[in-house]
Design an enzyme around this catalytic site. Structure first.
Site, short mmCIF file in Angstrom:
data_model
loop_
_atom_site.label_atom_id
_atom_site.label_comp_id
_atom_site.label_asym_id
_atom_site.label_seq_id
_atom_site.Cartn_x
_atom_site.Cartn_y
_atom_site.Cartn_z
N CYS A 73 38.65 29.86 80.33
CA CYS A 73 37.63 29.76 79.30
C CYS A 73 37.83 28.49 78.48
CB CYS A 73 37.70 30.97 78.38
SG CYS A 73 37.71 32.54 79.24
N GLU A 75 38.72 22.67 107.16
CA GLU A 75 37.57 22.80 106.28
C GLU A 75 37.39 21.61 105.34
OE1 GLU A 75 37.68 26.31 103.81
OE2 GLU A 75 39.78 26.05 103.32
N GLU A 88 46.17 29.95 107.81
CA GLU A 88 45.67 29.40 106.55
C GLU A 88 45.87 27.89 106.48
OE1 GLU A 88 44.18 29.07 102.58
OE2 GLU A 88 43.78 30.34 104.32
N HIS A 141 50.85 31.50 126.29
CA HIS A 141 49.73 32.20 126.92
C HIS A 141 48.44 31.39 126.84
CE1 HIS A 141 51.94 35.98 127.56
NE2 HIS A 141 52.58 35.65 126.44
N ARG A 180 35.10 24.12 84.13
CA ARG A 180 36.12 25.17 84.18
C ARG A 180 35.55 26.49 84.66
NH1 ARG A 180 40.44 23.77 80.43
NH2 ARG A 180 40.77 25.93 79.86
N LYS A 232 42.79 25.23 106.11
CA LYS A 232 42.70 24.22 105.05
C LYS A 232 42.41 22.84 105.63
CE LYS A 232 42.63 26.55 101.70
NZ LYS A 232 41.95 27.41 102.61
#
Length: 614
Positions: A2, A494, A487, A510, A27, A491
């Site tokens: 805030c 993207e 992940e 495999h 923010r 990152k």
């Protein structure tokens, strides 16, 4: 987070307050408001849900709002939904004392109950309103008490985090501000003073600032300013000059929101676990699910549904919940969950994980579970979001808004909360007190460990420079760090648009190993854990095929240096918590890699921060 902006001086306050709020829009917020001392000695306030322009429209043409002292706020809901009544500022019973607040008052429920018994009338659902009624109560007991002293006594009563600014119609030439674990600074102008939660809000008016420290109270008036602590000891504060531009300040001095949010992770984890760990006995205390704690003892199976990064956090949670709580756990992509016709049984628990709380597929999966009368729990960041409202119970992340489209601090916070949930469920079952205390102690150390990793950002940037021309990467991990490998690959792809693939290291033979050659780097997550030797064997296999190797390894592991081309070290922690640490260098690598390639890391092409359509 805030935003707070306050002003006292000789100019009209409202334009300055609104300028400051606009500078803090980055923010994230869901409502805004202000309170200003008018010429006739009254305080006038207006609040609005949504954009600041909505607030401006409400006061357009108002001549009764002229005043040279006021406070303002952009709210990002934590306690209570997104309504005008919950927007800041908040007032006491007589609407003479007004306050804005960032942070969390942990004991507000008890305080509110006691204040209501004394006759105080509350108008909102927020924890913040407790502060103004406390100040009012101290003034009721002693009408001669100065505002700053009433504020001080109130702050000694509350427990939690705060950055606050307070005005009182009976002391119109005074503005009081205080902080504890929530940033607050004073802008020092020519015959005027500002208070703000971020330097960007004061840059238009001054570059001279004083940074308040925890436990300090500032008193601003037309005659000057003073700072003292909660024991009334005066503090001499150093004046600082802001050296960056307004645009830079909006990102906290970081060139991109993504970098800012990567570096906010120590504080994000602290906020996510604060007040939720009972160190003695090794237990977790999650207030948001207190009402179903006993029901959780009979949970026999857990379903987790999520999308993208939240799904990968859920995958880490799957390992935790099965290994330490002994509960069979299934993690599904929410986009697939409802279409595979999941089978629910008595004793099932459904967990929806979503930063925004509005992810369409996750919401649909949640509704599928609710239709089958399954107990539902949400792990979300946005208070008042649809998932937060529709789950039976929930746990808020409390990490502030995440602006960068590529999620960073949300992932590590979600894993930390899943660790807390594991601790709670595990101690209800067969987890020993010794194990519980160990997990609790190690979880508390995680922010310190992340700070240590962040200090190596320069080394990771150099690695990104070395590898920036490669177009393909293979990320490999096992057990807890398999989701971290996915992940890391997510990152990179993207935000830099290169091909990156996450893979279980045991699955490499495999199929994926066919891609390996001298132009296809592999990133191995290989901390010294229960699958370390297996990971070393996989590294040897890639090395034999001349594939470049980057390793994420435990601090002090010299053996791996002989095998990998490059090594990034992370501190040692419990195996279940390593993904929180191992993902940090992967985030930094992706960030630096994308920046070097000229990509817009904050707004990757074709992506949105919250996916609210299927």
């Amino acid at each position: 987070m805030c935003g707070i902006v306050g002003y006292i001086g000789t100019k009209r306050a409202i334009p300055i307050l609104l300028d400051g709020l606009k500078a803090l829009e980055y923010r994230g917020y869901d409502s805004s408001g202000f309170a200003v001392l008018t010429k006739n000695g009254n305080i006038k306030s207006e609040r609005a849900v949504g954009k600041i322009m909505n607030l401006e429209e409400k006061i357009s043409g108002r001549e009764d709002l002229f005043g040279t002292c006021g406070i303002s706020h952009t709210r990002w809901a934590t306690h209570g939904g997104v309504t005008e009544a919950n927007a800041h500022p908040h007032a006491d019973c007589r609407q003479e004392i007004w306050a804005v607040h960032n942070g969390i008052i942990e004991n507000y429920k008890e305080l509110r109950r006691d204040l209501e018994k004394l006759g105080h009338k509350f108008r909102s659902e927020t924890d913040t309103e407790t502060i103004v009624h406390l100040i009012e109560e101290f003034k009721n007991k002693n009408p001669e008490l100065p505002l700053e002293e009433a504020v001080r006594l109130s702050l000694l009563t509350i427990r939690g985090t705060y950055g606050i600014a307070v005005i009182d119609a009976r002391e119109p030439k005074k503005l009081v501000a205080a902080r504890n674990f929530s940033p607050l600074l004073l802008g020092i102008g020519d015959g005027e003073y500002l208070v703000a939660s971020d330097a960007s809000a004061v840059l238009k008016y001054t570059k001279q600032v004083i940074y308040l420290d925890d436990g300090e109270i500032a008193v601003l008036s037309h005659d000057g300013h003073s700072v003292h602590d909660l024991k009334r000891k005066n503090h001499e504060k150093k004046l600082h000059e802001i050296e960056w531009s307004l645009e830079d300040a909006q990102k906290g001095g970081h060139p991109h929101f993504m970098r800012k949010e990567i570096f906010e992770q120590p504080e994000a984890i602290e906020n996510s676990i604060r007040g939720r760990i009972v160190a003695k006995g090794g237990r977790a205390k999650l207030g948001g699910i207190a009402e179903i704690t006993d029901r959780l003892k009979s949970v026999r199976r857990i379903h987790v549904a999520a999308c993208g990064t939240a799904y990968l956090a859920g995958r880490v949670g799957e390992y935790m919940l099965e290994e330490y709580a002994g509960i069979p756990t299934e993690v599904d992509l929410a986009s697939e969950f409802r279409y595979r016709k999941p089978v629910f049984c008595d004793g099932d628990l459904f967990i929806a994980v979503s930063q925004s709380g509005e992810t369409a597929d996750t919401l649909a999966a949640l509704r599928e579970a609710k239709e089958k009368s399954v107990l539902t729990l949400g792990i979300v960041n946005v208070v008042g979001s649809t998932i937060a409202r529709e789950t039976d119970v929930g746990v808020y992340q409390h990490i502030g808004p995440e602006i960068g489209v590529a999620s960073t601090k949300a992932f590590t916070s979600q894993v930390a909360i899943l660790a807390l949930l594991t601790l709670l469920l595990g101690r209800q079952r067969e987890m020993s007190g010794v194990m519980g205390e160990r997990i609790a102690a190690e979880l508390k150390k995680i922010p310190l460990h992340i700070r240590a990793i962040l200090k190596n950002s320069g080394q990771i940037a150099a690695l990104a420079q070395k590898y920036q021309k490669y177009e393909n990467f293979l990320y490999l991990g096992r057990k807890y760090n398999l989701p971290a490998a996915h992940e890391g690959a997510l990152k990179l792809k993207e935000i830099s648009y290169v091909h990156a693939e996450g893979c279980g290291a045991g699955e490499m033979k495999h199929g994926p190993i066919a891609m390996i050659d001298e132009n296809f780097p592999s990133v191995f997550i290989a901390p010294q854990d229960s699958v370390y030797d297996k990971m070393i064997s996989n590294i040897e296999e890639v090395r034999a095929r001349k594939g470049p190797i980057i390793a994420i390894a435990t601090q002090g592991d010299e053996k791996i240096r002989e095998l990998a081309d490059d090594v990034i070290y992370i501190p040692k922690t419990l195996e279940m918590l390593t993904p929180i640490l191992s993902v940090i260098p992967l985030q930094l690598f992706a960030y630096h890699f994308a920046v070097l390639r000229g990509c817009d890391v904050d707004k990757p092409r074709n992506l949105a921060k919250s996916v609210t359509v299927e």
